[in-house]
Design an enzyme around this catalytic site. Sequence first.
Site, PDB file in Angstrom:
ATOM      1  CD  GLU A 128       9.233  74.771 -53.766  1.00 18.45           C
ATOM      2  OE1 GLU A 128       9.240  73.724 -53.082  1.00 18.45           O
ATOM      3  OE2 GLU A 128       9.005  75.886 -53.270  1.00 18.45           O
ATOM      4  CG  HIS A 164      16.679  72.389 -48.349  1.00 19.19           C
ATOM      5  ND1 HIS A 164      17.381  73.048 -49.332  1.00 19.19           N
ATOM      6  CD2 HIS A 164      15.367  72.643 -48.579  1.00 19.19           C
ATOM      7  CE1 HIS A 164      16.524  73.684 -50.115  1.00 19.19           C
ATOM      8  NE2 HIS A 164      15.299  73.456 -49.688  1.00 19.19           N
ATOM      9  NE  ARG A 208      13.099  70.265 -50.928  1.00 19.47           N
ATOM     10  CZ  ARG A 208      12.335  70.893 -50.047  1.00 19.47           C
ATOM     11  NH1 ARG A 208      12.128  70.368 -48.861  1.00 19.47           N
ATOM     12  NH2 ARG A 208      11.780  72.047 -50.357  1.00 19.47           N
ATOM     13  CG  HIS A 248      14.662  71.026 -44.955  1.00 15.91           C
ATOM     14  ND1 HIS A 248      14.539  72.317 -44.486  1.00 15.91           N
ATOM     15  CD2 HIS A 248      13.660  70.844 -45.859  1.00 15.91           C
ATOM     16  CE1 HIS A 248      13.501  72.903 -45.072  1.00 15.91           C
ATOM     17  NE2 HIS A 248      12.947  72.031 -45.904  1.00 15.91           N
ATOM     18  CD  GLU A 280       9.739  68.381 -39.713  1.00 11.04           C
ATOM     19  OE1 GLU A 280      10.905  67.979 -39.892  1.00 11.04           O
ATOM     20  OE2 GLU A 280       9.440  69.596 -39.626  1.00 11.04           O
ATOM     21  NE  ARG A 312       9.256  68.023 -46.625  1.00 13.92           N
ATOM     22  CZ  ARG A 312       9.422  69.258 -47.098  1.00 13.92           C
ATOM     23  NH1 ARG A 312       8.459  69.833 -47.802  1.00 13.92           N
ATOM     24  NH2 ARG A 312      10.542  69.921 -46.866  1.00 13.92           N
ATOM     25  CG  LEU A 342       3.819  74.737 -45.446  1.00 10.30           C
ATOM     26  CD1 LEU A 342       3.919  76.043 -46.239  1.00 10.30           C
ATOM     27  CD2 LEU A 342       3.694  75.033 -43.960  1.00 10.30           C
TER      28      LEU A 342
END
Length: 599
Positions: free
Chosen positions: A138, A258, A307, A368, A392, A403, A409
Amino acid sequence: MTHPTGRPEAVAPATALRAAAPGWATEADVVVVGSGVAGLTVALRCAAAGARVTVVTKARLDDGSTRWAQGGIAAALGEGDTPEQHLDDTLVAGAGLCDERAVRTLVTEGPDAVRRLIATGARFDADDDTGEILLTREGGHHRRRIAHAGGDATGAEISRALVEAVREAGIDTVENALVLDLLKNGSGRAAGVTLHVMGEGRRDGVGAVRAGAVVLATGGMGQIFSATTNPAVSTGDGVALALRAGAEVSDLEFVQFHPTVLWLGPEAEGQQPLVSEAVRGEGAHLVDADGVRFMRGQHELAELAPRDIVAKGITRRMQERGAEHMYLDARHFGARMWERRFPTILAACRAHGIDPVTEPIPVAPAAHYASGGVRTDLHGRTTVPGLYACGEVACTGVHGANRLASNSLLEGLVFAERIAEDITAGAAGAAGAEGPARPATAAERPGPDERPGPEEGAPGGAPLLASEARYEIQHIMTHGAGVLRSAESLARAADRLERVHDEAAAQLRRDGKTAEPGVETWEATNLHLVARVLVAAALRREETRGCHWREDRPARDDAAWRRHLLVTLGPDGALDVRSTDSEAFPPPTTPRTETESRP
């Protein structure tokens, strides 16, 4: 304050939400607020160590943000990958504000934490022949290190496994319950929470859970914006509760938008379907209406840049072209890959009349993830003794200014285990430098007459906001503190947020009336408080860094701003915004410096 029997009386702060007095109470050693990966992991580990645990969650056990996570969980599990490489990618994405100790904790403890999650029952996608976990890439990752489940349903699988384990363990749960405020004993230590149960089961209305350790795992605050990937329950309740309890929050200005959220039209509001970063990880391209791949030349990783960079790239291109969205083109995947690797996204697109097998997907950035939150140390302890935070809602220092994809997670998992270990260690002392928290003794637990704060109809204290204020707050934040920010837009947002409060306060002073206490008015009031903090911090940070983009201050300024902003709420409702001396977090008990009070 002391109870007539000699026991300390548990009370909530003067800034507490207006609510009826608790009509029922229950006791536990630990109360966990939230039922995502962080909350349920804490609950399972504490229960396994013999603690009495109560889990309180706002909807059903599996309705939090975790179940919506598509991409996966990042950990150095693959051949040739190392925690050190994972650390390097995380530090780069965090734009100079990560706490390296926290990141090192995350990446070194992460692989074994994932293996324990698998032992709990979570099933990740694996190679049919070798049985090895399949890994993908990612944005921001230089290695394939993202484990996924069900193609693009990782969060749903993790949630399923943890919920089943909690039910098998017989852990006490209170569903459909909005937590209102923290209860403290006479020494200022966390002693439980007040909450409102929405007409379910044997508990109803306002009540209290008395406990010597309180763990906030309430998720995000994306509902302060008009468009978000967050579920409707993500109204910043944990951050607002912590602020009213006197805890420090940090880095709230760093809200990650996002880059690729399914664009449903200019009037769309609320939760929007996410198009996972993993789609780009598998080779999808960002293009404009003419098919030009505009991320080429903007970053060495192009569409797989961190991101914040991709979100800025999309937004800039939208401005240049006068467009409301860009496109994600993955037609070259073919039907079989879409159906096998991304079935959830494929179904969501088709439900909205878009077939990614034959046409590009219209996408635009949307709120997001909150990189900041309630400030904690490496054991999840906040600045209020006995109060912990993870997931979070917390600011551990892992994410810095932005992030890294799929670290969320993992952060919830790793720091939840650390919190459970700290709570169950059995050492005496309060949170912070004095040592781990301990369950309250019988003498310290609240008496039967705990009060959650100003009761409904009381003339003093802060007003509740009407439920319709939620939409006004979202409009203010979207236009004033969204992807593009400036001193002018933020000042305008701050002024409008102040007017929302002032109008409610004037009515309270004038005729003693405020909005009727209830879930919608409590949520609107929480959103307003969190929005005020975000705007105050964004105004103070006069630079562009990570996912905080100031149009009027486009450069990153390490000399002046490679540091964190800490915010607390005073008894009078004023915000105290302070700066640290460096990028390192001070210990929770460090005296405050560089104080600046703002209304």
